[in-house]
Design an enzyme around this catalytic site. Structure first.
Site, PDB file in Angstrom:
ATOM      1  N   LYS A 154       0.855  -1.189   0.000  1.00 23.81           N
ATOM      2  CA  LYS A 154       0.000   0.000   0.000  1.00 23.81           C
ATOM      3  C   LYS A 154       0.890   1.237   0.000  1.00 23.81           C
ATOM      4  CE  LYS A 154      -3.525   2.508   2.519  1.00 23.81           C
ATOM      5  NZ  LYS A 154      -4.623   2.452   3.472  1.00 23.81           N
ATOM      6  N   LYS A 179      -2.267  -1.555  -3.790  1.00 20.88           N
ATOM      7  CA  LYS A 179      -3.121  -0.369  -3.723  1.00 20.88           C
ATOM      8  C   LYS A 179      -2.269   0.886  -3.796  1.00 20.88           C
ATOM      9  CE  LYS A 179      -6.129   1.850  -0.428  1.00 20.88           C
ATOM     10  NZ  LYS A 179      -6.456   1.924   0.974  1.00 20.88           N
TER      11      LYS A 179
HETATM   12  C1  PBG Z   1      -7.042   3.786   5.511  1.00 21.19           C
HETATM   13  C2  PBG Z   1      -7.526   3.470   4.165  1.00 21.19           C
HETATM   14  C3  PBG Z   1      -7.440   4.349   3.092  1.00 21.19           C
HETATM   15  C4  PBG Z   1      -8.051   3.722   2.023  1.00 21.19           C
HETATM   16  C5  PBG Z   1      -8.498   2.480   2.449  1.00 21.19           C
HETATM   17  N1  PBG Z   1      -8.156   2.321   3.788  1.00 21.19           N
HETATM   18  C6  PBG Z   1      -6.907   5.731   3.021  1.00 21.19           C
HETATM   19  C7  PBG Z   1      -5.595   6.029   3.576  1.00 21.19           C
HETATM   20  O1  PBG Z   1      -4.732   5.162   3.742  1.00 21.19           O
HETATM   21  O2  PBG Z   1      -5.396   7.197   3.888  1.00 21.19           O
HETATM   22  C8  PBG Z   1      -8.197   4.356   0.683  1.00 21.19           C
HETATM   23  C9  PBG Z   1      -9.192   3.777  -0.250  1.00 21.19           C
HETATM   24  C10 PBG Z   1      -9.556   4.667  -1.384  1.00 21.19           C
HETATM   25  O3  PBG Z   1      -8.943   5.731  -1.627  1.00 21.19           O
HETATM   26  O4  PBG Z   1     -10.497   4.295  -2.090  1.00 21.19           O
HETATM   27  N2  PBG Z   1      -6.590   2.800   6.319  1.00 21.19           N
END
Ligand code: PBG
Length: 324
Positions: A196, A249
């Protein structure tokens, strides 16, 4: 060599194209992320994500009828937590009667066949908008992992099929797996957000949950967008710690990472087409600059071609309607 080989022979009709197509998108490939709000009769549009809403549980159940009729079988749940419940300890995250825990029970009772995955991270519950416990401006790793494991356990107790840690703390998969095993939840799966990245594409999601970081950014825990090999390190560690599914992601800007992971591991690989990707297409289509459905299906298929087994996408319903 030309003219013995003419590649266009394999493209000359729909029938031959259908016969030799290498990848296909079906409703089996789609997972729908859902935003849940406290209360009843709540349906709040998320302005930066046209077509997406925060729904209270009563309205969500109505919505899920049409979702499941479309052939979508898997949900990824997120909750919007009231500011008054946010703190620096994740109190609301682990509460047995918290919104997520109630949501899982309610959905499972009404739709036992829908696969439920729950987001495990502290940011929606954090007064600092960070994915971990904050001390003197730092995001603490090990104390956060303790809370995350209790959060995962409470989701398993509520009936979640899989927990999906999206926090990027080190060692959280091992801790979660251990806690689940010890409590007898041996069949609760873990889908790890393994690779991520610290991405600008999460903006609309943070609008949806009002969870933007109150200070700084997430670069001390989410990955540097410049790195590829590090993604392999992260994924292999998570698999060793007990992840059943690994995720990359964001999606489209990271197709190279999906391919890299696909070639390095045997477990299922998921892709998350995130909020900013969704917002970009909606905006361009609204202006009439792109054909929405064509580009949506092209993008979703690209994840399959890159090697993803399935895709978490806000387009899941629209795509399922087109697939028919
Ligand atoms: C946070 C989380 C995020 C997303 C999923 N879980 C945002 C972040 O890490 O700030 C983003 C998903 C999206 O943008 O569709 N744990």
């Amino acid at each position: 060599m030309y003219p013995n080989n003419r590649n266009r022979r394999l493209r000359k009709s729909p029938a031959i194209r259908d016969l030799v197509r290498e990848n296909e998108l079906t409703t089996n490939d789609l997972m729908l992320p859902i935003f849940i709000a406290e209360g009843s009769q709540i349906k709040e549009l998320i302005p930066s994500m046209p077509g997406c809403y925060r729904l209270s549980l009563d309205l969500l159940l109505e919505e899920l009828k049409s979702v499941s009729d479309l052939g979508i079988k898997a949900l990824l749940l997120f909750v919007k937590v009231d500011d008054a419940l946010k703190d620096n300890k994740g109190t609301a995250a682990i509460a047995p009667d918290g919104l997520m825990q109630r949501a899982v029970k309610t959905i499972k009772d009404a739709f036992p066949d829908l696969l439920i995955m729950t987001d495990v991270a502290l940011d929606p519950y954090s007064s600092y908008g960070h994915d971990g416990i904050v001390e003197a401006g730092n995001i603490l790793n090990d104390p956060t992992v303790e809370v995350l494991s209790q959060m995962a356990l409470s989701h398993a107790q509520a009936g979640a099929d899989f927990v999906a840690p999206s926090d990027m703390m080190d060692g959280r998969i091992l801790k979660i797996r251990t806690v689940l095993e010890e409590a007898g939840f041996v069949n609760t799966g873990i889908m790890s957000y393994s690779a991520k990245y610290a991405s600008g594409f999460y903006g609309p999601f943070r609008d949806a949950l009002e969870s933007a970081p109150g200070f700084g950014d997430k670069k001390t825990y989410q990955m540097d967008t410049a790195n590829r090999l590090e993604a392999v390190t992260e994924v292999l560690a998570d698999i060793e710690e007990g992840a059943d599914i690994v995720m990359v992601k964001p999606g489209l800007a990271y197709l190279d990472i999906i391919r890299e992971i696909r070639e390095n591991v045997q477990v299922p690989v998921a892709a998350y087409q995130v909020s900013g990707e969704y917002a970009m297409l909606k905006a361009a289509a609204e202006k009439g600059w792109l054909d929405h459905d064509t580009v949506m299906m092209e993008q979703l298929l690209a994840f399959k071609r890159a090697g993803a087994n399935f895709i978490a996408t806000y387009h899941a319903k629209e795509a399922a309607e087109l697939i028919g």
